[in-house]
Scaffold this motif. Sequence first.
Motif, PDB file in Angstrom:
ATOM      1  N   MET A   1       0.819  -1.202   0.000  1.00  0.00           N
ATOM      2  CA  MET A   1       0.000   0.000   0.000  1.00  0.00           C
ATOM      3  C   MET A   1       0.860   1.263   0.000  1.00  0.00           C
ATOM      4  O   MET A   1       0.533   2.234  -0.652  1.00  0.00           O
ATOM      5  CB  MET A   1      -0.920  -0.032   1.229  1.00  0.00           C
ATOM      6  N   ALA A   2       1.965   1.214   0.727  1.00  0.00           N
ATOM      7  CA  ALA A   2       2.820   2.403   0.808  1.00  0.00           C
ATOM      8  C   ALA A   2       3.324   2.794  -0.575  1.00  0.00           C
ATOM      9  O   ALA A   2       3.386   3.974  -0.898  1.00  0.00           O
ATOM     10  CB  ALA A   2       3.983   2.157   1.767  1.00  0.00           C
ATOM     11  N   ASN A   3       3.671   1.797  -1.415  1.00  0.00           N
ATOM     12  CA  ASN A   3       4.145   2.118  -2.761  1.00  0.00           C
ATOM     13  C   ASN A   3       3.062   2.792  -3.582  1.00  0.00           C
ATOM     14  O   ASN A   3       3.328   3.708  -4.341  1.00  0.00           O
ATOM     15  CB  ASN A   3       4.638   0.861  -3.482  1.00  0.00           C
ATOM     16  N   ALA A   4       1.818   2.346  -3.431  1.00  0.00           N
ATOM     17  CA  ALA A   4       0.709   2.932  -4.192  1.00  0.00           C
ATOM     18  C   ALA A   4       0.530   4.405  -3.817  1.00  0.00           C
ATOM     19  O   ALA A   4       0.342   5.250  -4.697  1.00  0.00           O
ATOM     20  CB  ALA A   4      -0.583   2.157  -3.935  1.00  0.00           C
ATOM     21  N   ILE A   5       0.609   4.725  -2.535  1.00  0.00           N
ATOM     22  CA  ILE A   5       0.433   6.129  -2.132  1.00  0.00           C
ATOM     23  C   ILE A   5       1.629   6.961  -2.584  1.00  0.00           C
ATOM     24  O   ILE A   5       1.472   8.100  -3.023  1.00  0.00           O
ATOM     25  CB  ILE A   5       0.140   6.276  -0.614  1.00  0.00           C
ATOM     26  N   TRP A   6       2.836   6.403  -2.537  1.00  0.00           N
ATOM     27  CA  TRP A   6       4.015   7.122  -3.047  1.00  0.00           C
ATOM     28  C   TRP A   6       3.826   7.453  -4.517  1.00  0.00           C
ATOM     29  O   TRP A   6       4.091   8.564  -4.946  1.00  0.00           O
ATOM     30  CB  TRP A   6       5.292   6.289  -2.865  1.00  0.00           C
ATOM     31  N   ASP A   7       3.374   6.462  -5.296  1.00  0.00           N
ATOM     32  CA  ASP A   7       3.149   6.690  -6.726  1.00  0.00           C
ATOM     33  C   ASP A   7       2.071   7.745  -6.938  1.00  0.00           C
ATOM     34  O   ASP A   7       2.186   8.601  -7.806  1.00  0.00           O
ATOM     35  CB  ASP A   7       2.739   5.381  -7.424  1.00  0.00           C
ATOM     36  N   ALA A   8       1.009   7.696  -6.128  1.00  0.00           N
ATOM     37  CA  ALA A   8      -0.093   8.647  -6.266  1.00  0.00           C
ATOM     38  C   ALA A   8       0.355  10.068  -5.936  1.00  0.00           C
ATOM     39  O   ALA A   8      -0.163  11.035  -6.507  1.00  0.00           O
ATOM     40  CB  ALA A   8      -1.256   8.233  -5.373  1.00  0.00           C
ATOM     41  N   LEU A   9       1.318  10.212  -5.020  1.00  0.00           N
ATOM     42  CA  LEU A   9       1.785  11.533  -4.602  1.00  0.00           C
ATOM     43  C   LEU A   9       2.838  12.124  -5.538  1.00  0.00           C
ATOM     44  O   LEU A   9       3.108  13.317  -5.493  1.00  0.00           O
ATOM     45  CB  LEU A   9       2.354  11.470  -3.182  1.00  0.00           C
ATOM     46  N   ASP A  10       3.417  11.286  -6.390  1.00  0.00           N
ATOM     47  CA  ASP A  10       4.505  11.724  -7.256  1.00  0.00           C
ATOM     48  C   ASP A  10       4.028  12.816  -8.213  1.00  0.00           C
ATOM     49  O   ASP A  10       3.088  12.611  -8.986  1.00  0.00           O
ATOM     50  CB  ASP A  10       5.058  10.530  -8.045  1.00  0.00           C
ATOM     51  N   GLY A  11       4.655  13.966  -8.140  1.00  0.00           N
ATOM     52  CA  GLY A  11       4.337  15.068  -9.036  1.00  0.00           C
ATOM     53  C   GLY A  11       3.059  15.832  -8.703  1.00  0.00           C
ATOM     54  O   GLY A  11       2.642  16.694  -9.461  1.00  0.00           O
ATOM     55  N   VAL A  12       2.423  15.513  -7.572  1.00  0.00           N
ATOM     56  CA  VAL A  12       1.168  16.152  -7.187  1.00  0.00           C
ATOM     57  C   VAL A  12       1.470  17.369  -6.305  1.00  0.00           C
ATOM     58  O   VAL A  12       2.356  17.322  -5.468  1.00  0.00           O
ATOM     59  CB  VAL A  12       0.282  15.128  -6.424  1.00  0.00           C
TER      60      VAL A  12
END
Length: 117
Positions: free
Chosen positions: A1-12
């Motif tokens: 799950m942590a990787n998914a949130i990291w990816d979601a936050l990238d560039g936001v």
Amino acid sequence: MANAIWDALDGVREVEITVTGRKTGRQISHPVWFVLDQDSVFLVPVTGSDSQWYKNVRQAPMIELSANGTALSSSATPITDADRVNHVVEMFRQKYGADQIEALYPKHDVAVQVPLG
């Protein structure tokens, strides 16, 4: 799950936070700016310790962060130590620009840490 949130936050530039109202008990959502450092998201309330969502987090520390359709629930930790708050505010200046932070954040006496792990 942590990787998914990291990816979601990238560039936001902002995330949606959801907190529990200390008086109503209702879920309240706000878009806020954030910075990532190590394994945490750091937030600075626009009006510092006077911000309603900050007061809510102090009473009910569970917070939900969401970005790009991915959400994470975690426990928020208020930061009141001046040196740590200044460090977070400096990261905000680097990400968003010092002029923006000075214009939009009139009071920075607190910050909030939300672990992503």
